[in-house]
Scaffold this active site. Structure first.
Site, PDB file in Angstrom:
ATOM      1  N   LYS A  86     -30.233 -25.934 -43.366  1.00 48.70           N
ATOM      2  CA  LYS A  86     -29.086 -26.744 -43.784  1.00 48.70           C
ATOM      3  C   LYS A  86     -28.396 -27.416 -42.599  1.00 48.70           C
ATOM      4  CE  LYS A  86     -26.676 -23.847 -46.014  1.00 48.70           C
ATOM      5  NZ  LYS A  86     -25.577 -23.217 -45.589  1.00 48.70           N
TER       6      LYS A  86
ATOM      7  N   ARG B 275     -19.410 -22.715 -51.754  1.00 53.29           N
ATOM      8  CA  ARG B 275     -20.469 -21.706 -51.815  1.00 53.29           C
ATOM      9  C   ARG B 275     -20.367 -20.873 -53.084  1.00 53.29           C
ATOM     10  NH1 ARG B 275     -21.477 -20.957 -46.018  1.00 53.29           N
ATOM     11  NH2 ARG B 275     -23.032 -19.377 -45.577  1.00 53.29           N
TER      12      ARG B 275
ATOM     13  N   ARG C 298     -33.946 -17.323 -34.932  1.00 54.08           N
ATOM     14  CA  ARG C 298     -32.788 -18.216 -34.776  1.00 54.08           C
ATOM     15  C   ARG C 298     -31.906 -17.817 -33.580  1.00 54.08           C
ATOM     16  NH1 ARG C 298     -29.338 -19.680 -40.170  1.00 54.08           N
ATOM     17  NH2 ARG C 298     -27.512 -20.501 -39.161  1.00 54.08           N
TER      18      ARG C 298
ATOM     19  N   ARG D  61     -26.892 -14.230 -33.537  1.00 57.30           N
ATOM     20  CA  ARG D  61     -25.597 -13.857 -34.114  1.00 57.30           C
ATOM     21  C   ARG D  61     -25.745 -12.590 -34.945  1.00 57.30           C
ATOM     22  NH1 ARG D  61     -24.056 -19.511 -36.916  1.00 57.30           N
ATOM     23  NH2 ARG D  61     -24.904 -18.290 -38.621  1.00 57.30           N
TER      24      ARG D  61
ATOM     25  N   ARG E 249     -26.877 -11.331 -47.090  1.00 61.21           N
ATOM     26  CA  ARG E 249     -26.403 -12.705 -47.301  1.00 61.21           C
ATOM     27  C   ARG E 249     -27.214 -13.398 -48.398  1.00 61.21           C
ATOM     28  NH1 ARG E 249     -26.516 -15.434 -41.565  1.00 61.21           N
ATOM     29  NH2 ARG E 249     -25.476 -17.164 -42.580  1.00 61.21           N
TER      30      ARG E 249
END
Ligand code: AMP
Length: 225
Positions: A13, A88, A127, A162, A173
């Site tokens: 995204k 969201r 990531r 992160r 998530r």
């Protein structure tokens, strides 16, 4: 053009939002970045949401709605934008509809990036994000490596994995994402705003498919702007 990007973590995204920003001169609005900024500044909202973000849980709707509303009510409010990570939930979508209406703005499209959960988990392990508040760009050691290993291309900060990108957190998530997204998408489908685009292709192909999906709009959203 005014767009909302919907997709699970790891669907790319943020990357696609960046491309849309350059292609159409849009303002990037990422609630993840805004909320992490509130945490870093130690605001009341920041203190409240810090533990939630660490556990991969969503921040409460009223707080996120307020952060977004403040931006849209500010003097230099965005008029052409891409929303990355907001709304969201169904309740955020309703609040955002009301906010936009108040500002005499309307959405052109909701781009829904689709991808299987296992692919998301595979992607996220690679990531690495820039911790700088001014920057916040994310790279991927597998798909979009930085030019210099572990360094941000834009500002040179050392990239980090992160807390909310760790596998256990990602699974949580994803659970939250699925729980919230069905009703959000049905809401926007009723308004005929949703453009589904597969997010398993290479980044350039996904971007082309997004553009094609936007052009496929009967009113020619991409052609108009
Ligand atoms: P992101 O950078 O969009 O992946 O967001 C990082 C984290 O910020 C999420 O896991 C949530 O905890 C929080 N967050 C971002 N946007 C929202 C939102 N619209 N509603 C609730 N929580 C959010």
């Amino acid at each position: 053009m005014r767009l909302v990007l919907v997709g699970p973590p790891g669907s790319g995204k943020g990357t696609q939002a960046e491309r849309l920003v350059s292609e159409f001169g849009l303002t990037y609005i990422g609630t993840g970045v805004m909320l992490r900024d509130a945490i870093a500044r130690g605001t009341e909202t920041g203190k409240h949401i810090e533990p939630l973000l660490k556990q991969g849980l969503l921040a409460p709707d009223p707080m996120v709605n307020e952060v977004v509303a403040e931006l849209f009510r500010s003097e230099g409010r965005p008029t052409c934008f891409v929303m990355d990570g907001y709304p969201r939930t169904y309740s955020q979508a309703i609040a955002f509809d009301a906010l936009l209406k108040q500002q005499y703005l309307s959405l052109d499209a909701v781009v829904n990036l689709t991808i299987p959960d296992d692919e998301v988990v595979r992607r996220i392990s690679g990531r690495r994000c820039c911790p700088s508040l001014q920057c916040g760009i994310c790279f991927n050691v597998n798909f979009r490596p930085p030019q210099v290993s572990d360094k941000c291309d834009r500002c040179g900060s050392t990239l980090i994995l992160r807390d909310d990108d760790k596998e256990e957190t990602v699974r949580r998530r994803l659970g939250e994402f699925h729980k919230n997204t069905d009703s959000l998408l049905s809401h926007y489908r009723q308004k005929k705003l949703v453009r589904d685009v597969s997010a398993t292709d290479p980044v350039d192909v996904i971007f082309e498919n997004i553009i094609a999906a936007l052009r496929g709009d009967p009113d020619g959203v991409a052609a108009k702007h």
